[in-house]
Design an enzyme around this catalytic site. Structure first.
Site, PDB file in Angstrom:
ATOM      1  N   ASP A  62       0.776  -1.113   0.075  1.00  0.00           N
ATOM      2  CA  ASP A  62      -0.130   0.039   0.022  1.00  0.00           C
ATOM      3  C   ASP A  62       1.030   1.280   0.152  1.00  0.00           C
ATOM      4  O   ASP A  62       1.940   1.519   0.861  1.00  0.00           O
ATOM      5  CB  ASP A  62      -0.965   0.014   1.312  1.00  0.00           C
ATOM      6  N   SER A 126      -4.165  15.020 -13.582  1.00  0.00           N
ATOM      7  CA  SER A 126      -5.238  14.878 -14.161  1.00  0.00           C
ATOM      8  C   SER A 126      -5.777  16.038 -14.813  1.00  0.00           C
ATOM      9  O   SER A 126      -5.569  17.156 -14.115  1.00  0.00           O
ATOM     10  CB  SER A 126      -6.292  14.447 -12.854  1.00  0.00           C
ATOM     11  N   TYR A 150     -11.086  14.945  -5.159  1.00  0.00           N
ATOM     12  CA  TYR A 150     -10.123  14.372  -6.078  1.00  0.00           C
ATOM     13  C   TYR A 150      -9.259  15.529  -6.755  1.00  0.00           C
ATOM     14  O   TYR A 150      -8.109  15.316  -7.009  1.00  0.00           O
ATOM     15  CB  TYR A 150     -10.882  13.595  -7.034  1.00  0.00           C
TER      16      TYR A 150
HETATM   17  N1  LIG Z   1      -8.508   6.781 -16.294  1.00  0.00           N
HETATM   18  C1  LIG Z   1      -8.603   8.064 -16.322  1.00  0.00           C
HETATM   19  O1  LIG Z   1      -9.232   8.534 -17.249  1.00  0.00           O
HETATM   20  C2  LIG Z   1      -7.637   9.041 -15.697  1.00  0.00           C
HETATM   21  C3  LIG Z   1      -7.786  10.451 -15.990  1.00  0.00           C
HETATM   22  C4  LIG Z   1      -6.936  11.155 -15.188  1.00  0.00           C
HETATM   23  C5  LIG Z   1      -6.009  10.541 -14.230  1.00  0.00           C
HETATM   24  N2  LIG Z   1      -6.097   9.358 -14.025  1.00  0.00           N
HETATM   25  C6  LIG Z   1      -4.921   8.667 -13.020  1.00  0.00           C
HETATM   26  O2  LIG Z   1      -4.169   7.729 -13.565  1.00  0.00           O
HETATM   27  C7  LIG Z   1      -4.075   6.813 -12.514  1.00  0.00           C
HETATM   28  C8  LIG Z   1      -4.508   5.404 -12.962  1.00  0.00           C
HETATM   29  O3  LIG Z   1      -5.809   5.551 -13.180  1.00  0.00           O
HETATM   30  P1  LIG Z   1      -6.583   4.202 -13.617  1.00  0.00           P
HETATM   31  O4  LIG Z   1      -7.721   4.682 -14.414  1.00  0.00           O
HETATM   32  O5  LIG Z   1      -5.701   3.168 -14.086  1.00  0.00           O
HETATM   33  O6  LIG Z   1      -7.482   3.534 -12.138  1.00  0.00           O
HETATM   34  P2  LIG Z   1      -7.237   2.275 -11.672  1.00  0.00           P
HETATM   35  O7  LIG Z   1      -8.177   2.348 -10.518  1.00  0.00           O
HETATM   36  O8  LIG Z   1      -7.674   1.239 -12.560  1.00  0.00           O
HETATM   37  O9  LIG Z   1      -5.820   2.144 -11.031  1.00  0.00           O
HETATM   38  C9  LIG Z   1      -5.484   2.289 -10.000  1.00  0.00           C
HETATM   39  C10 LIG Z   1      -4.602   1.402  -9.458  1.00  0.00           C
HETATM   40  O10 LIG Z   1      -4.034   1.737  -8.141  1.00  0.00           O
HETATM   41  C11 LIG Z   1      -4.106   0.745  -7.061  1.00  0.00           C
HETATM   42  N3  LIG Z   1      -4.095   1.525  -5.720  1.00  0.00           N
HETATM   43  C12 LIG Z   1      -5.082   2.464  -5.308  1.00  0.00           C
HETATM   44  N4  LIG Z   1      -4.866   2.828  -3.970  1.00  0.00           N
HETATM   45  C13 LIG Z   1      -3.936   2.123  -3.671  1.00  0.00           C
HETATM   46  C14 LIG Z   1      -2.678   2.030  -2.572  1.00  0.00           C
HETATM   47  N5  LIG Z   1      -3.242   2.747  -1.280  1.00  0.00           N
HETATM   48  N6  LIG Z   1      -1.811   1.308  -2.525  1.00  0.00           N
HETATM   49  C15 LIG Z   1      -1.381   0.651  -3.740  1.00  0.00           C
HETATM   50  N7  LIG Z   1      -2.098   0.563  -4.568  1.00  0.00           N
HETATM   51  C16 LIG Z   1      -3.394   1.152  -4.907  1.00  0.00           C
HETATM   52  C17 LIG Z   1      -5.592   0.128  -7.516  1.00  0.00           C
HETATM   53  O11 LIG Z   1      -5.593  -1.330  -6.804  1.00  0.00           O
HETATM   54  C18 LIG Z   1      -5.272   0.078  -8.961  1.00  0.00           C
HETATM   55  O12 LIG Z   1      -4.607  -1.100  -9.369  1.00  0.00           O
HETATM   56  C19 LIG Z   1      -4.642   7.393 -11.389  1.00  0.00           C
HETATM   57  O13 LIG Z   1      -3.618   8.131 -10.641  1.00  0.00           O
HETATM   58  C20 LIG Z   1      -5.712   8.328 -11.929  1.00  0.00           C
HETATM   59  O14 LIG Z   1      -6.037   9.274 -10.847  1.00  0.00           O
HETATM   60  C21 LIG Z   1      -6.878   8.366 -14.633  1.00  0.00           C
END
Ligand SMILES: NC(=O)c1ccc[n+]([C@@H]2O[C@H](COP(=O)([O-])OP(=O)(O)OC[C@H]3O[C@@H](n4cnc5c(N)ncnc54)[C@H](O)[C@@H]3O)[C@@H](O)[C@H]2O)c1
Length: 327
Positions: A62, A126, A150
């Site tokens: 974590d 983001s 967020y």
């Molecule tokens: N998907 C989008 O459109 C988007 C847009 C802007 C920013 N983001 C950012 O991109 C990143 C990835 O997003 P995603 O869409 O792949 O989301 P996702 O939820 O699929 O992936 C996030 C991963 O982080 C892990 N995680 C969460 N909390 C954790 C912790 N405390 N310790 C260890 N692991 C942890 C989760 O288990 C997951 O595998 C994030 O930082 C998100 O804020 C995504």
């Protein structure tokens, strides 16, 4: 990567949508990948294609725990920090947990990266950082006030990264992702993103609900464009490209109505009954901005970014992936 050297890359959140795609990509290029994930929103099935690859190492842990971060970053040359709790509504329902993970967790991994002297720290920022700024297209230097917890957390990440660059000399690059979509994005759960959720609903002949009248627009960004940006961010040798943030987008905007039109078109080529599924319109959602469009000039100029997938091209790929993997 252009240099042929084999590097070790720590991908936090490597079991998630973006992280697992990045992992797959960098393993294919011959690098070692360490994934740190607590599986809170990520899935083991996202790792199945490379879990037995000797160049892949999973650390279940974590980012809120500094010892897990220190252990994960120990052998890393580069960090691609993706772990966070996404979703504006989740952060409105539970700002404390979102802050713990996205701010305290970010600071932990940043400190661990500084102390391990990694070559570069690249992180998921983001588009929500643009907040209430109304100008289009969004340029990196002009942001508004955040519209959700967020968005605050993601902006705080940028502030910390900048301070760590200036104070400790850590090379950082932030990638402001705009509505990313593609293979492996989770269609399930209360906080699912709109594209996989709508694809799954349409495949099951269920009516997708659009928040508002469908005229809100987004710069929908296919995962392969995001992978390209991450690769450029760790390979660039351009000294003026570090310690800053980049819009990570295609650079075009489409409305929710356009999106549903394309989804129905591509899905009904696979199952003609999907053309008859009705769309339902609901209330606008708190914290949602009406329009979003990125300028990608900075990424083009400083990183040589050249996105290959428009919304339509990306959707064709994504729809085919969901068809083969969800059916
Ligand atoms: N998907 C989008 O459109 C988007 C847009 C802007 C920013 N983001 C950012 O991109 C990143 C990835 O997003 P995603 O869409 O792949 O989301 P996702 O939820 O699929 O992936 C996030 C991963 O982080 C892990 N995680 C969460 N909390 C954790 C912790 N405390 N310790 C260890 N692991 C942890 C989760 O288990 C997951 O595998 C994030 O930082 C998100 O804020 C995504």
């Amino acid at each position: 990567m252009k240099d042929s050297a084999q590097n070790t890359i720590l991908i936090t959140g490597g079991a998630g949508f973006i992280g697992s795609n990045l992992t797959e990509h960098f393993l294919k290029l011959g690098h070692n990948v360490i994934c740190l994930d607590n599986f809170s929103t990520g899935h083991r099935h996202n790792l199945k294609d490379f879990i037995d690859n000797p160049k892949f190492k999973l650390i279940e842990g974590d980012i809120r725990n500094i010892d897990d971060c220190i252990k994960a970053v120990e052998d890393a040359d580069y960090v691609l920090h993706q772990a966070a709790l996404g979703s504006v509504p989740r952060s409105i329902n539970d700002p404390i947990t979102t802050n713990d993970v996205n701010v305290s967790g970010f600071l932990n991994i940043l400190i661990a990266s500084r102390d391990a002297k990694v070559k570069r720290f690249v992180y998921a920022a983001s588009s929500s950082t643009y907040g209430d700024s109304e100008g289009l297209p969004k340029v990196e230097e002009v942001i508004g006030k955040p519209l959700s917890p967020y968005a605050i957390t993601k902006y705080v990440n940028e502030l910390y990264a900048e301070i760590f660059s200036k104070t400790y000399g850590l090379e950082t690059i932030g990638l402001r992702y705009f509505n990313v979509f593609g293979r492996k994005q989770d269609p399930d759960g209360a906080y699912a993103a709109v594209i996989p959720k709508f694809v799954k609903q349409l495949m099951n002949y269920e009516s997708p609900v659009i928040n508002g009248d469908g005229n809100y627009s987004r710069d929908f960004t296919y995962i392969d464009n995001v992978i390209q940006m991450n690769e450029l961010a760790i390979t660039t040798q351009n000294q003026s490209a570090f310690n800053t943030v980049y819009n990570t987008a295609f650079g075009d905007r489409n409305t929710l109505n356009d999106l549903v039109k394309y989804l129905k078109k591509y899905l009904s080529e696979l199952d003609s009954k999907i053309a008859d599924v009705e769309i339902i319109y609901g209330e606008n959602r708190a914290g949602d901005i009406p329009h979003s469009l990125a300028s990608i000039d900075k990424a083009k100029k400083l990183l040589g970014y050249n996105p290959k997938y428009s919304l339509e091209e990306g959707l064709k790929e994504a729809v085919s992936w969901y068809w083969n993997n969800l059916k």
